[in-house]
Design an enzyme around this catalytic site. Structure first.
Site, PDB file in Angstrom:
ATOM      1  N   GLN A  10       0.709  -0.964  -0.143  1.00  0.00           N
ATOM      2  CA  GLN A  10       0.072  -0.100  -0.181  1.00  0.00           C
ATOM      3  C   GLN A  10       0.852   1.153  -0.047  1.00  0.00           C
ATOM      4  O   GLN A  10       1.841   1.402   0.653  1.00  0.00           O
ATOM      5  CB  GLN A  10      -0.841   0.088   1.272  1.00  0.00           C
ATOM      6  CG  GLN A  10      -1.928   1.080   1.154  1.00  0.00           C
ATOM      7  CD  GLN A  10      -3.121   0.988   2.025  1.00  0.00           C
ATOM      8  OE1 GLN A  10      -3.323  -0.254   2.757  1.00  0.00           O
ATOM      9  NE2 GLN A  10      -3.847   1.942   2.356  1.00  0.00           N
ATOM     10  N   LEU A  93       1.397  -5.525   2.300  1.00  0.00           N
ATOM     11  CA  LEU A  93       0.344  -5.932   1.459  1.00  0.00           C
ATOM     12  C   LEU A  93       1.027  -6.932   0.398  1.00  0.00           C
ATOM     13  O   LEU A  93       0.312  -7.930  -0.145  1.00  0.00           O
ATOM     14  CB  LEU A  93      -0.687  -5.119   0.874  1.00  0.00           C
ATOM     15  CG  LEU A  93      -1.390  -5.245  -0.474  1.00  0.00           C
ATOM     16  CD1 LEU A  93      -2.412  -6.197  -0.081  1.00  0.00           C
ATOM     17  CD2 LEU A  93      -1.836  -4.099  -1.186  1.00  0.00           C
ATOM     18  N   GLN A 250       1.561 -10.028  10.940  1.00  0.00           N
ATOM     19  CA  GLN A 250       2.333  -8.866   9.965  1.00  0.00           C
ATOM     20  C   GLN A 250       1.541  -7.712  10.310  1.00  0.00           C
ATOM     21  O   GLN A 250       2.068  -6.473  10.163  1.00  0.00           O
ATOM     22  CB  GLN A 250       2.321  -9.454   8.736  1.00  0.00           C
ATOM     23  CG  GLN A 250       2.934  -8.356   7.818  1.00  0.00           C
ATOM     24  CD  GLN A 250       2.311  -8.000   6.421  1.00  0.00           C
ATOM     25  OE1 GLN A 250       0.840  -7.928   6.664  1.00  0.00           O
ATOM     26  NE2 GLN A 250       2.770  -8.315   5.377  1.00  0.00           N
TER      27      GLN A 250
END
Length: 305
Positions: A10, A93, A250
């Site tokens: 992201q 991501l 995460q």
């Protein structure tokens, strides 16, 4: 040695991402159409329309994932052999795209997971006023010291160790304000508040991590066919149960990107491919090791023939 493949996270999103690939290649168009069907709404419309919607966490995450998959599918059509990759890794991501490329997860499952991940992180951000703070010129030691100062006022943690001088803290607003006030005392010349929904990779995201952990239990994850490097451990992870744990962890754990790349370089991997969107990871690599080559495939004109 074959090259590694690196996937952005992201922050790489932009209005219109993936559209040039869809205009140039039917396979990319088919990938976005498949995503629209899986999600039950037009992801392409939200990514390509004018306005800030593409920057929403719950749109950016599936949008980046789908764009990267579309690019890789076209590159495969042009001769890329994913099974020959030296490794697959992704920043935050991007780890989901890396897992897909490594054969560990199906596209549909990965897309549903990143959509849920984005929704859960957006929801957590709205419940706890939080943000992220870039520390210009900081090293890990100064970042940890500043995180400790901030933690006296609430949630504050090191969120990203991306590259030398590219270190990010995450947490509630008040602790980050304190860090901004104290940064120069710890040798950090400048700070910059990131334009994000909330404090990613900190305990501000605990509700999102719990939701994601539950969802991951329902998804088939296979042992990757090539080394898959985790953000949490900065080392390859092959066990599906461990991969599930690390993907959930995460969300609240720091992204160990620089360590991951240095592990790869230590293994002799010195060339990488970065399918888009963008070229963020190539920029980080220049800070980590200028002798390492990152080939970009951010646009169709850059795709290998």
């Amino acid at each position: 040695m074959s090259e590694g493949i690196l996937f952005p996270g992201q922050g790489a999103q932009f209005e219109g991402m993936g559209r040039d690939w869809c205009d140039a290649h039917p396979l990319a168009r088919d990938t976005f159409a498949e995503a629209d069907q899986i999600l039950g709404f037009s992801l392409s419309e939200k990514c390509w329309s004018s306005g800030a919607e593409v920057n929403r966490t719950d749109i950016a995450q599936p949008g980046i994932f789908t764009t990267s998959v579309a690019i890789v599918r076209v590159l495969e059509q042009q001769g890329l052999d994913l099974s020959a990759a030296a490794l697959c890794a992704g920043l935050s991501l991007g780890e989901y795209t890396a897992l897909w490329a490594a054969g560990g997860i199906d596209f549909a499952d990965g897309l549903r997971l990143v959509r849920l991940r984005g929704e859960a992180m957006q929801d957590a951000s709205e419940k706890i006023p939080s943000s992220m703070l870039s520390l210009m010129g900081a090293d890990e030691q100064s970042a940890q010291a500043l995180a400790a100062v901030g933690s006296e006022h609430g949630i504050c943690a090191v969120a990203n160790l991306n590259a030398p001088g590219q270190v990010i803290l995450s947490g509630e607003i008040r602790p980050l304000e304190v860090v901004e006030e104290k940064a120069k005392e710890h040798g950090v010349r400048r700070t910059r508040r990131l334009v994000v929904a909330g404090g990613f990779h900190s305990e501000c995201m605990r509700p999102a991590a719990d939701r994601l952990a539950n969802a991951l239990e329902e998804v088939e994850i296979r042992a990757p066919r090539v080394p898959f490097v985790s953000n949490v451990s900065a080392a390859p992870t092959a066990d599906p149960a461990r991969i599930r744990e690390q993907l959930a962890a995460q969300v609240c754990s720091p992204v160990l990107w620089e360590r991951s790349i240095r592990w790869a370089i230590g293994e002799g991997i010195v060339t990488f491919l970065e399918p888009g969107p963008g070229q963020v990871l190539a920029g980080l690599m220049r800070k980590i090791d200028q002798d390492v080559l990152v080939r970009s495939a951010a646009t169709p004109s850059e795709s290998p023939s």
